[in-house]
Design a protein around this motif. Structure first.
Motif: not given
Lengths: 330, 330, 330, 330, 330, 330
Positions: A128, A135, A138, A171
């Motif tokens: 990510p 990201a 993922s 994130v």
């Protein structure tokens, strides 16, 4: 990723040759699992060129299923490595911007197909960090895995050269809701989630068990993990480390035995720990046995050149059985 | 650029080491001129990392002035090389997108300062192919040089993996008005400017002198060059080439002697020719002597590993004097 | 000097290849200073052949001014090195008789020109040991430097394979009157000047601070040095050393922190200390800071192959700031 | 001698390693004879150090009697070798002044003892070129051998980097009266004794048999040799040579078959010819057979790296029997 | 098999390292087919040790199905290789007695399962030469394949170091009744089946087309082959060969174009031809196209180190399309 | 034996090259004795091929008499070695079945001739483990030596991969009646003769002197040895060992000093101890001096790559004199 390392302890301006191997968080985990006898597939995106082809052949040779890998994009990520010694640290020069995986179109990964028949999904915090698209990929993977009932594990693996703590925190927090087992090293919890305990002198060794339990508790509390694993590295020098780990589950902390390691190559040490933990938990080992296995496996990794843990199951088991004497087997 | 070549004739999936050297059109020319005893500066943009530092140290060691090089950007361009043999061609895998020079801000190069005291400015068609910014930098340099009264030379060096013929033709045409001496190999004139003569079977050798004169004439006519140099390569195989050249100036074509070459490394052959020509013309040699010098210098390059022509002036002169026997000097 | 070292821990009768690098006392100091960002020139005499040319290119590439080097003579000095390990000592086989520098005509060095604009002159006790002519050249240089107001430093560097204690004492005493800063390791003061303190069991470690202060005092007294620096090496084995230093100035002794070193290559350790000290004193650091810097810089040298200290200023500073943990930088 | 060669076709400023082997005229001959199954002793003087020890071990391992070698002196002679390719010639940088053999005390060699039981004495023109003392040692050896009834052979081996034609002519003439079999390559007779025939364009190949007969005749006439052997090399390039020979005895010239050679390493080619000739004449082969054997043996040497001819007797015999096809033996 | 080759052109007594790769007739064919994009499985028996494991990983990485390989036995066969050059032939030292495949229990191979879904079965004359058990395994495989309707091909591959002509003739004759496509080089037909045509001077090149047609006809007549392929090698030297082939089918002989090859490694040349032929016939190419493809593929093999033909399909196609110029692809 | 070792700490599936050296119990002892200046002959059986020839040349070069070696048989024994590090043990993969020595005809060794003029006969327990024939050859040699009045020594050297404890006990017991000096490491006495003392935790170091005396006493009692030597290894890890020894003679135990060793290569450590002991006892050193010499010699072996102990007598003596500091000798 393509890993270009100087031989021995040479610096980049001393050598006319670079050692070419391949590695990277998830790939390292997949290889180790395959060598332990598990079915493991590696999912990423690689360009259509001879360098990527060599990478694929290597990983496939070691027993990893490479059939899920997307092909496309401009380049494979590269990192240059100078191995340190004594007081001189190893240095990593990243050249991974614009890699095929960073420029992935997340929708190209058909997770429901990819995950069919699987029972575990593992990813690291490096992917990510590469780009928003990575990201997203993922996240899609973790979410799909969770929905399909797989166990999901994540190694936080914070890299300050790739992103800031702020971005990472935001994130990674979004990803954690799909994660069952969280793996971290000493700095990750703090740098990514701002979770820490008392003292911070990890640079000079001397670990405090209570502090690590506290960190694991806080992580568990915030993200409802089924288990938290923390690697405890005492960095005496680039040549000599102490190595142990904690596995925290069910409100209980389990610390492994500590190994005193003469280092051959510590890159990939954390990934070999993750693979060992996944293997052990997948084999339904008890928490204490699982952390011992994971630490023993990754202890051996430190004696092996390259990102991959090429230790055999029989070697891990011999070490677990108490033989760290290094006697010649003949 | 960083050049990562497999050793010997190995393929990328056969070798655990890559030979790390540096090269690239203009750098190659600068190094050769410096080794011939000329003052030569190399102007480019390199990132602030250890790989670029190693590059700088190498070039500076060989006597090139590196003080004009800008520092900044993300990465140094890379190319992977597999050396071919016999019927198997060498292959180049480029990984140069987003290099520091491609992402240059052209205005950062203060050409009036850079060119102070110089009497020759050389560039190749590779730099403008990298990006619009790099093309602008090339244009600024050529224009400034021309204005300051320097001789300006350009090696067309068309690379189909970098840009299309259309783009190349457009950009290079704009540059040519500042160019005095144009250097090309067999395909460049056609691929860049659509200029060609009769037959096109250059793949199998057998060169026709008249055709090359015709190409030089057309180039001269269109762009008012003071001189046009063309390298004539007869590619019998990856191991064996014929090598000669034409220098056309003042309405007169001068062909060099032809050498029969057992190839050690042909990458950089054209650049060593350019350097030889610049040296010879700078020394005010007559056209015939200039083309003989340039071809002899670049003939020797083919016996040297790496992009750089490490042949010494005394070796070029011995070859010019007729000794291509390769007898041991002792 | 040309250094021809066996790879790894091989003996001379085990290897078909020798590692070819360059080194030697003053060159090592110049290179380290240049890499720290100082302007440094290396003055010596080298023959006109390809080996010497390779040496020049290497040193120039690392940023040292090589324009003062005389060319002439028959040969470059050579030493063969076998790196020891554990209880086996490294061995040096010298082949430096009749080298260009040993056969120098001292008058060929025009020191007033050479030293123009400089503020520091450094030499070692190795050069005067090579021949009477080389000793004369050293004396001329030191005298001229002193007269021009430069700081003059000398590393005693006694080599029993090059000359006797008697000869060394006589020649070096004559040189000392022009020296401001004297650098020595444990044996030098005794072997060259007969100056020693109590116990002598330095072979097995355990250093006594008071004894070193006493030696520094006696040296200062006899030669009126502005400063005396002594490196304190505890040789546990060829693989493992303790490393610290003393800087004595103004009647005050300053001991550095001690580093526990896993050795990669200890040749050039003393020179890297001298360079560190010159750098630190040139930067007007306080005595304690200067000795810490010099020891930290030379500590890192022990982790680097070859004579040269290729450690970067930032790495020395990180170590000074307390990070000797060798953690990967990524 | 210690031979330090760059790997492959690298130049001295391109390589961090040198290939370390041993060689030198008489040693090369002794090794080849020992490998053919003859008893061969090598007589020289070597210093007492680890480099010389490695040399002794290598030669002894190959079956040469090293018990006659004197120990003493400062150094072993060294030569640096860059292998050429195509039009670029190999270059030899000598560093052999002051070697142990050059500084020999000729009287230390007790030739009557050394030669006991021997039936052949061979020396080359390189040894007398090293110093007057070495010339004296050569003379003493040749004279003693002649007196004891041994066959004496000499390979003229003129080296312009070691002495002048004048000096060579004078010294070698004195030696010739003890010589039975004289071996020379194309230039030796002219450079040493001023003996030549018509044309001199040997640089570009095309050999004229009559001219070589004439040279052999003149040599025979002047020095009363029992036989004269001349190697005929057509140097097309550093990579490609023609190779044949003439043996002249009893007023009759015998030319061998000519081989077209792709060169791996031509240093030591002449010595392998001498060894082949000595072997063949020692085996009482007829002149034509002897020259064929010597040329076949030395043809194979060109395919072997290093000074020594490691070709086996069976391989020479297979080539003599007509199989130069290079087919894999399996 | 484990292939242990000396580097470059070194002899076994010159090198401290051996290049470790894997190879062997059927493995080489399987790898080449896999790289051309075909599904290929390799069937053999390998011991359970780390050397065999490395072999498996290599072959699997290149895309070959290794799941049919039996594990057991004592050792993997080994061969030592010295690569020849010019007039010096390559030499192979076999150490393959008692290998796992030689000591196979033929009944352990369940051919009906193994061959399920396959359409081609290929074997070479080397396997039956290893032992009676291996011959039986070959026979079982060929018979089962034939019965299941697969195309069966056999490369005679006579090895005089493994068995006599008499034994070979007897065993191979029994196998031929199950073979559709017979592949042979120049000597095989004669050494195994006593089939030959007129002249026999194949050692020095100059091939006679009619003779080869005659051999193919006789083979076809005796064994009712659907096709006979013969490789025509003109062995000018170990460095330089002519290479072409004949495919005879339906009473018609088709000769390929002839390539003039500078050899990098000719071991495995025949196997790469077999793979090329199998690929081309499998793709239903016409006889002339098939022989051209097989010869072009194997021509490229000669430029590649190791037993395996790592040439890509696109490279073979480019060569077939006429580009053997070896121009750099960039 | 041919030793094929991976470079550095690489695993067999990581390296394309293997380091080729030679070794094996008795050969290792002979080489060390020859390097100490003793006359030493090595008796074995080797095949007639190039690999065995390279082995012979190596051993002969190091000064061992190879003239007693029988030639014949199929192959030379091979072992593959991966050097371990830290907690990862070195691994040995044997491939020595069917070696020339294992298939010897014991009667071919004419011991009365072979032993003429010798005063010591040494063998190890590895040879009798290879085959009944090799055991017979060992017995014949020991018996003949004893009869001729030589001192006979045997290093038990139990290898579980070669034979069982039962077989070993039976065969070795028969040999012991001819043995004067018995050498063993920690496990040998127990695994071969079932002789042990109290605790058995030798894996983790901490040695108990009394236990070793007890073992030596029991051995002496059973077999009437004149002396028993036991090496005491504390295996902290594959990188770090403690190393000392016991020599028991005349009812008295003599323990050596203990060395703390950073391991370069421990294979051959026991053989270097045997050679040191034989040398010291042959020099009539007192028991305490003999065990100190043997341990010092073998301590140095651990710092040397390969099976052979290339330490010089002067180095052993310096270590005995107390200098284990590893200081550079210059």
């Amino acid at each position: 990723m393509l890993r270009l390392a100087t031989p021995g302890f040479l610096r980049l301006n001393q050598t006319p040759v670079l050692e070419m191997t391949f590695g990277g968080g998830e790939a390292n985990v997949a290889v180790s699992l395959a060598l332990f006898g598990e079915e493991a597939a590696f999912v990423t995106r690689l360009p259509r060129n001879d360098v990527a082809e060599a990478c694929l052949q290597k990983i496939r040779g070691l027993g990893v299923d490479t059939s899920k890998i997307l092909r496309g994009g401009e380049r494979i990520g590269i990192y240059f490595l100078e191995s340190g010694a004594s007081q001189r640290a190893s240095t990593v020069t990243y050249d991974r911007a614009h890699s095929a995986i960073a420029e992935i179109n997340a929708a190209d990964l058909k997770w429901d197909d990819i995950l069919q028949g699987a029972d575990w999904f593992h990813f690291t915090g490096i992917t990510p960090a590469l780009s928003d698209a990575a990201a997203q990929a993922s996240l899609d993977g973790a979410r799909a895995a969770k929905k399909l009932g797989l166990t999901v594990s994540c190694d936080l693996n914070f890299r300050k050269k790739l992103w800031s703590s702020e971005k990472a925190g935001k994130v990674m927090s979004g990803l954690m809701e799909h994660v069952d087992i969280c793996i971290a090293n000493e700095e990750d919890a703090e740098k990514v989630f701002g979770i820490k305990a008392g003292a911070t002198e990890v640079t000079h060794g001397k670990l405090d068990h209570a502090r690590y339990i506290e960190v694991a508790e806080k992580l568990t509390e915030r993200f409802k993990f089924a288990g938290v694993a923390i690697t405890l590295r005492e960095s005496h020098s680039a040549s000599h480390n102490g190595w142990s780990g904690l596995y925290y589950a069910g409100g209980q902390g389990h610390f492994s035995r500590k190994y005193d390691i003469q280092i051959v190559d510590r890159v990939g040490g954390g990934d070999s720990f993750a693979a060992g933990l996944i293997y052990a938990l997948g084999q339904k080992k008890a928490p204490q046995d699982a952390i011992e296995f994971a630490i023993a496996a990754s202890c051996l990794k430190h004696s092996i050149s390259g990102d991959f843990n090429l230790a055999k199951l029989s070697e891990v088991e011999a070490l677990l059985a108490g033989d760290g004497s290094g006697r010649v087997q003949r």
